[in-house]
Design a protein around this motif. Structure first.
Motif, short mmCIF file in Angstrom:
data_model
loop_
_atom_site.label_atom_id
_atom_site.label_comp_id
_atom_site.label_asym_id
_atom_site.label_seq_id
_atom_site.Cartn_x
_atom_site.Cartn_y
_atom_site.Cartn_z
N ASP A 85 -0.59 -29.95 -15.68
CA ASP A 85 -0.74 -31.40 -15.75
C ASP A 85 0.57 -32.06 -15.35
N THR A 86 0.76 -32.24 -14.05
CA THR A 86 2.02 -32.79 -13.55
C THR A 86 2.13 -34.29 -13.80
N ARG A 87 1.07 -34.92 -14.28
CA ARG A 87 1.15 -36.34 -14.64
C ARG A 87 1.53 -36.55 -16.10
N SER A 88 1.73 -35.47 -16.82
CA SER A 88 2.16 -35.55 -18.22
C SER A 88 3.61 -36.00 -18.29
N GLU A 89 3.88 -37.08 -19.03
CA GLU A 89 5.25 -37.55 -19.16
C GLU A 89 6.10 -36.54 -19.91
N GLN A 90 5.51 -35.82 -20.85
CA GLN A 90 6.27 -34.81 -21.59
C GLN A 90 6.70 -33.68 -20.67
#
Length: 307
Positions: A85-90
């Motif tokens: 999940d490369t859109r995860s801010e973490q």
């Protein structure tokens, strides 16, 4: 070997000088590791002097540069859409670069990437449509193209010297969606200063892949932060662009201007945008209303197919 690591996730690019081969390796959060190489473009011709690894949207790419040219060449590319999940801010906040292999390294550069080309160029404007200048330079917004389709791009802000045509990078903008988690490189936008606030009307191209379930809409961000400098992640809400009576599968490219209203002493917003009858046949539409949350269809040139 160049590796981007965050938690258990490992994303690496390697150049094997003995085989003149560039390849990728992906380790996801479950510990599963896969290797990827391009059969057509994975091998470099001639001596390689530099190697790069980039992450744009869901795409991981390894690049090489040689003695014969200063140009970078993408050697192998893989989508991480179903793996990481490369859109995860973490996840993205935790990314760190690691170096490996036995080659000597003369210089390392780490940072933002993604302006292989510019499109969707617009003036950054005041609400009345007038251009904004800083230090005598025009401010522009653009889509910074990445190494691939729409989902590798993002929004950027630039300044232009009208005399010399010198173009200078000023800012990068990313967006949170109102209907799903994560941060997206949405683009094809209009940046507007309205008094003490900035408005950014944007098209949701950040996850468009051309599949049957792909759709494009428009969103609106509102902030008091100066979006024309630095890097920003902006919260958005839906910008409802009417398509009453039209055959429409998507709306994009919103452009905003505040004008005198039909009643003396009032003002109204005019919003120009695209409505598509299919991908990619589209035509211009104009809406108006007392606020950006209360727009109604004003006109459309539905006979056009690419305007």
């Amino acid at each position: 070997v160049l590796e981007l690591a965050s938690g258990a996730v490992r994303l690496s690019g390697e150049y094997d000088a003995r085989r003149s081969l560039a390849r990728l390796q992906v380790t996801d959060a479950s510990g599963r590791t896969t290797s990827h190489r391009s059969l057509r473009g994975g091998r470099a011709r001639g001596e390689v002097t530099a190697v790069a690894l980039t992450l744009t949207g869901t795409w991981l790419t390894v690049w090489t540069r040689g003695v014969a040219s200063d140009d970078w060449t993408a050697r192998s590319r893989v989508t991480l859409a179903d793996r990481v999940d490369t859109r995860s801010e973490q996840l993205t906040a935790g990314l760190r670069l690691r170096l490996g292999g036995d080659a000597s390294v003369g210089d390392v550069r780490v940072g933002a990437f993604g302006q292989l080309g510019l499109r969707d160029i617009r003036l950054v404007s005041e609400a009345d449509g007038s251009a904004i200048r800083r230090e005598g330079r025009l401010l522009l917004s653009a889509t910074s193209a990445g190494p691939g389709f729409f989902d590798t791009g993002h929004t950027s802000v630039w300044s232009l010297d009208e005399a010399s045509f010198d173009l200078r990078h000023e800012a990068d903008l990313f967006f949170r969606r109102p209907d799903r988690p994560g941060v997206f490189g949405d683009h094809a936008c209009h940046v507007v200063r309205d008094g003490d606030r900035w408005l950014v009307a944007t098209s949701t191209w950040g996850d468009f892949d051309g599949g049957k379930r792909s759709a494009v809409a428009s969103t609106l961000a509102e902030t008091t932060a100066d979006v024309t400098t630095g890097t920003h992640v902006l919260d958005t809400r839906p910008l409802h662009l009417p398509t009453d009576g039209l055959t429409s599968v998507g709306v994009w490219d919103p452009h905003l201007v505040l004008v005198d209203g039909p009643v003396s002493g009032t003002q109204e917003w005019l919003v120009g945008y695209v409505s598509a009858t299919r991908y990619f046949e589209f035509h211009p539409v104009l809406a108006s209303g007392p606020s950006l949350d209360a727009l109604s269809l004003r006109s459309a040139a539905s006979d056009r197919v690419a305007t």
